[in-house]
Design a protein around this motif. Sequence first.
Motif, short mmCIF file in Angstrom:
data_model
loop_
_atom_site.label_atom_id
_atom_site.label_comp_id
_atom_site.label_asym_id
_atom_site.label_seq_id
_atom_site.Cartn_x
_atom_site.Cartn_y
_atom_site.Cartn_z
N THR C 24 0.75 -1.42 -0.08
CA THR C 24 0.07 -0.04 0.15
C THR C 24 0.99 1.07 0.04
O THR C 24 0.30 2.29 -0.49
N GLU C 25 1.93 1.10 0.56
CA GLU C 25 2.79 2.36 0.60
C GLU C 25 3.12 3.17 -0.72
O GLU C 25 3.32 2.31 -1.77
N ALA C 26 2.79 4.40 -0.78
CA ALA C 26 2.90 5.29 -2.07
C ALA C 26 4.51 5.16 -2.32
O ALA C 26 5.35 5.66 -1.33
N PRO C 27 4.87 5.45 -3.79
CA PRO C 27 5.98 5.48 -3.92
C PRO C 27 6.39 6.81 -3.74
O PRO C 27 5.67 7.86 -3.94
N LYS C 28 7.72 6.99 -3.38
CA LYS C 28 8.45 8.53 -3.15
C LYS C 28 8.99 9.08 -4.64
O LYS C 28 10.12 8.92 -4.50
N ILE C 29 8.17 9.55 -5.29
CA ILE C 29 8.76 10.27 -6.66
C ILE C 29 8.44 11.63 -6.65
O ILE C 29 7.10 12.01 -6.34
N GLU C 30 9.37 12.32 -6.66
CA GLU C 30 9.41 13.93 -6.38
C GLU C 30 8.31 14.41 -7.48
O GLU C 30 8.07 13.94 -8.63
N ASP C 31 7.72 15.51 -7.00
CA ASP C 31 6.51 16.04 -7.80
C ASP C 31 6.98 16.51 -9.27
O ASP C 31 6.42 16.40 -10.25
N ARG C 32 8.07 17.07 -9.14
CA ARG C 32 8.66 17.57 -10.81
C ARG C 32 8.77 16.51 -11.60
O ARG C 32 8.84 16.60 -12.92
N PHE C 33 8.94 15.38 -11.11
CA PHE C 33 8.83 14.09 -12.11
C PHE C 33 7.62 13.54 -12.47
O PHE C 33 7.56 12.50 -13.22
N ARG C 34 6.68 13.97 -11.63
CA ARG C 34 5.29 13.38 -11.69
C ARG C 34 4.43 13.52 -13.08
O ARG C 34 4.25 14.90 -13.40
N ARG C 35 3.76 13.01 -13.76
CA ARG C 35 3.07 13.47 -14.87
C ARG C 35 1.95 14.10 -14.55
O ARG C 35 1.13 13.67 -13.42
N LYS C 36 1.38 15.42 -15.14
CA LYS C 36 0.32 16.09 -14.66
C LYS C 36 -0.85 15.63 -15.41
O LYS C 36 -2.21 15.56 -15.00
N ASN C 37 -0.86 15.35 -16.82
CA ASN C 37 -2.11 14.91 -17.28
C ASN C 37 -1.85 13.82 -18.43
O ASN C 37 -0.65 13.46 -18.92
N LEU C 38 -2.85 12.82 -18.44
CA LEU C 38 -2.67 11.79 -19.34
C LEU C 38 -3.90 11.60 -20.28
O LEU C 38 -5.24 11.20 -19.53
N LYS C 39 -3.82 11.77 -21.57
CA LYS C 39 -4.86 11.75 -22.39
C LYS C 39 -5.13 10.56 -23.01
O LYS C 39 -4.59 10.25 -24.12
N ILE C 40 -5.82 9.38 -22.32
CA ILE C 40 -5.82 8.28 -22.85
C ILE C 40 -7.51 8.05 -22.53
O ILE C 40 -8.11 8.24 -21.58
N PRO C 41 -7.87 7.28 -23.71
CA PRO C 41 -9.29 7.14 -23.63
C PRO C 41 -10.01 6.24 -22.45
O PRO C 41 -9.03 5.44 -21.83
N GLU C 42 -11.27 6.51 -22.09
CA GLU C 42 -11.97 5.62 -21.05
C GLU C 42 -12.83 4.74 -21.63
O GLU C 42 -13.93 5.28 -21.76
#
Lengths: 442, 130, 474
Positions: C24-42
């Motif tokens: 369950t523990e969330a990964p520690k990835i810095e915010d600047r490396f994190r993706r902000k949007n993902l345009k993939i169909p649902e």
Amino acid sequence: MDFVPHTRKDIEGMLKEVGVNSLDDLFRDIPDNIKIKGGLKIPASLDEKSVSDLVGGLSKKNVNSKQYVSFLGGGCYNHFIPSAVAHLVYRSEFYTAYTPYQPEMSQGILQAIFEFQTYMARLTGMDLANASMYCGASALAEAMMMAKNHTNRKKIVISKAVNPEYRQVVQTYATANELEVVEIKVGNDLATDFSEAVDDKTACVIVQYPNFFGTIEDLEKISALAHSKGAVAIASVQEMYSLGMLRPPGELGMDIAACEAQSFGNPISFGGPHLGVIACKTDLMRRIPGRLVGKTTDSEGKEGYILTLQAREQHIRREKASSNICSNEALCALAATIHLSMLGKSGLQKASEICAKNATYAKKRFEGLKLHLLNQNIYNEFCVEIPNADKVFEKLVEKKFIPGIKLWKYYPEMKNGLLISFTEMNTKKEMDEFFSALEGSL
Amino acid sequence: MTNIPKDLLYTKEHEWIRVEGDVGVVGITDYAQHALTDIVFVELPAQGKKIDQSKGLTVVESVKSVSDVYAPVAGEVVEANSSLKANPELVNHDPYGKGWIAKLKISSKDQLKTLMGPEQYEKYLQEQKH
Amino acid sequence: MKTIFENGGEGRAAVQFSDDQYPTEAPKIEDRFRRKNLKIPEVSEIEVVRHYTTLSKRNYGVDLGFYPLGSCTMKYNPKVNEDMAKLEGFTNIHPMQPEELSQGALQMLFELQEMMKEITGFDAFSLQPAAGAHGELVGVMMIKAYFQKHDKKRKKILIPDSAHGTNPASVTLCGLETQEVKSDGNGNVDLNDLRQKMNDETAGLMLTNPNTLGLFDQNIIEICKIVHEKGGLVYCDGANLNAMVGVTKPRDAGFDIMHVNFHKTFSTPHGCGGPGAGGVGVVGKLASFLPKPMVNQTNGMYHLDYNIPDSIGKVKSYYGNFGVLVKAYTYIRALGPDGLKRVGQNAVLNANYMRVKLMKHFDLPYKRICQHEFVISDRNMPNGVTTMDLAKRLLDYGYHSPTIYFPLIVHGAIMIEPTETETRETMDSFIETMLKILQEAQTTPELVKGAPHTLPVKRLDGVKAAREPVLTAR
């Protein structure tokens, strides 16, 4: 067994039409002294049942990932593939078709590849992507060629933290083209330090994202450095699931993402067929190798799809072509497209997060065993030092665990280093089993 | 009938050049655009690019082929026709006018003597047909 | 038809993962490396399945009908091959797992190498290349490496004017130069031209044999001799191996290197353009230049051999297109020596049958017994009907068209390759259709010029696609 439908009578009738007496007469242009006498010396033919038994038997001599718990990654990742993918890919309208050279009759694959290009461009943050390449490694080598042609420079700067398999392929293409390859060592946290390495003779800077050791490289810094010297910035992405979570290379200033998209819908399959793809910014569009599908209209204004910008390609440009690629990995691209559609936004985000969570958990467990982690800023794989790693590895294999990739095979200085990789195929339960086995093997 | 204006000089590779003082305006001939069919892209040579006579100046791309455009004489690119970026078809519609490709600062006017005049080019085209 | 990106709705999903199996523990990835949007169909599963099933119905494969695409060898793909390649013991094995755990895969590769040596006659055979053109690239890289070691001034490769476009492209990609050799009136290499152009700066000749006209070069032994006498190497583009498999071995004609397209001759399907697999066979003196790795055997254990002294290096990640090679292996084991010979013989029989029937109505520029394919021209077509028109009209009648406008040396070329797996009746119907279209060209030419009429789209605007490229969905 063979698949020639003709009876003896059919053959006789057709020979008569042709105006020759025997099948041998059809080969009169071949000198007699080079004809095969007495048949090929290969094993005799088999019926379908026997050949299935034979090949099935060979397959059973391999240990597959359902029989062992495996933490192998390093450029080739075992992910969950929904059943629908194979059902759709194995529609024979797709797999028994050729390259869509007759677009009106091939709208199905053309549209699917158009969708694939869209997926790849969006995931990598680039403007466009091609219809696929042989594999991530040859895609990277061809990306290097794009940069060479674009800049007219001959120096290639590549991080040593790029998958060794890939670096070897890059070197092969570079040698054939008389390019100079400079490999850059890793520094802190197994990230690459390119400073000092890039100059105004550099055609491109190549970095893997996340790198071979698992470290998330600082692409923003690297692309800025490359651009300050007029070089092309190339990211090699080999675990595409990472892009469900990480900022895409295109957003971080990279010009080309040369990817291995096997993770999407294609089994690991002992290393092939996999799915190379090149995505890039618009200003490199005409340098991109391989096929591109474009949208257009028909003579009545109806939308349709067609292979486009073909003048770049070998069948037209011949000796001036940007690449010689002809066949690509279209069916693998179709599998990836369907796989991504099945995952959807939430599925990709979720799976991507699980891979990272698994790695986070594993890091903790290794630390709990007082083992030294070689890098921290990672996505789904990392390096760990295990005393007497070779022996421990053997013991674990006996217990049906494949703990990872032996780093010393590629980096002699990393004696006892293992590269360990996680996907959503690894559950907490099997990780716990692994760690108790590991504890007992140290 | 192929259009061959009288005031231009021509190459065997079907480029034309119009001399305007020190500068030569360069393009491809009507014959060339016709042979290439629909032109879909013209790579614009970089300003300041120095080039020798008969060396590759740039490339034009049709649906069927990609062809080199060679420099009729040595020179330095002073301007490229930026309107071809959005409208490559100008080379088809107006090869000697709006479809010009680049302006070269001519290094040596002597080289102009090596080119063909309109009558000579027309004769050359006739020969090519046979 | 809508793209997948226009389907679905927010929150829909086809695949779920239940949390309880994972930490369950969330990964520690810095915010600047994190993706902000993902345009993939649902989209839901049924939407995905219907979408791609519908797309499949807008496609055409060998399983639906005749596919006489010259130079592509569109033969029937046996289903058992697919089943074998799908076995878990092949699909779920990792290339980096210990060799002891991959003995079946390595044994298969080793045996395939050995069988290919016998089929082609070469001393060594690599399975590394991912496709035919990749095999060519490997072949030319080897030629270059060989002369880098032995005679550096040889930088020129001769290529006949009938060659595949991949040939000159492969040569340039290796930094070598091409020079064209003419064909003679019989469709063979012009020996005089070859003699004249072959000198001590020539690395060799790349030759497709049978060539792209479907003709076996009648002077093949002499050709190889001319090149060898001047110190060059002869490369065989094996795209057309289907015509000779089981009948003759390319090595015996004098070739030094050859690539093979497994997806053609050995019936691993083309999959809309890949994945294929290429192989490269060489004579002994070139074996030390082969790409890495080869598969070898010591004391009953199979292993990857990276010890290849002059190797050009690696050309692809891992060990070739393994999954495709499983299919080729299955095919060769099923057919055996007699089956393979029947392939070559009947591929040639079928082509000649069609040639003889069509040459009564169409112009056949090279009037010889052909091998696996033949080329007709557009010369006899009336009312300005072109090869392209004929090709498009064939689509209306439910056939894939032959290869058109290739080779370049035949005007309006129509290249027909039936392969050995087609019945006489299928070929007869196709021939009838060709004649029918010829008649339509006489009586209702506009009908032919406007084809196709029965497909989801009419003729597509290639100029527009290239002038204003739209390569992704908005």
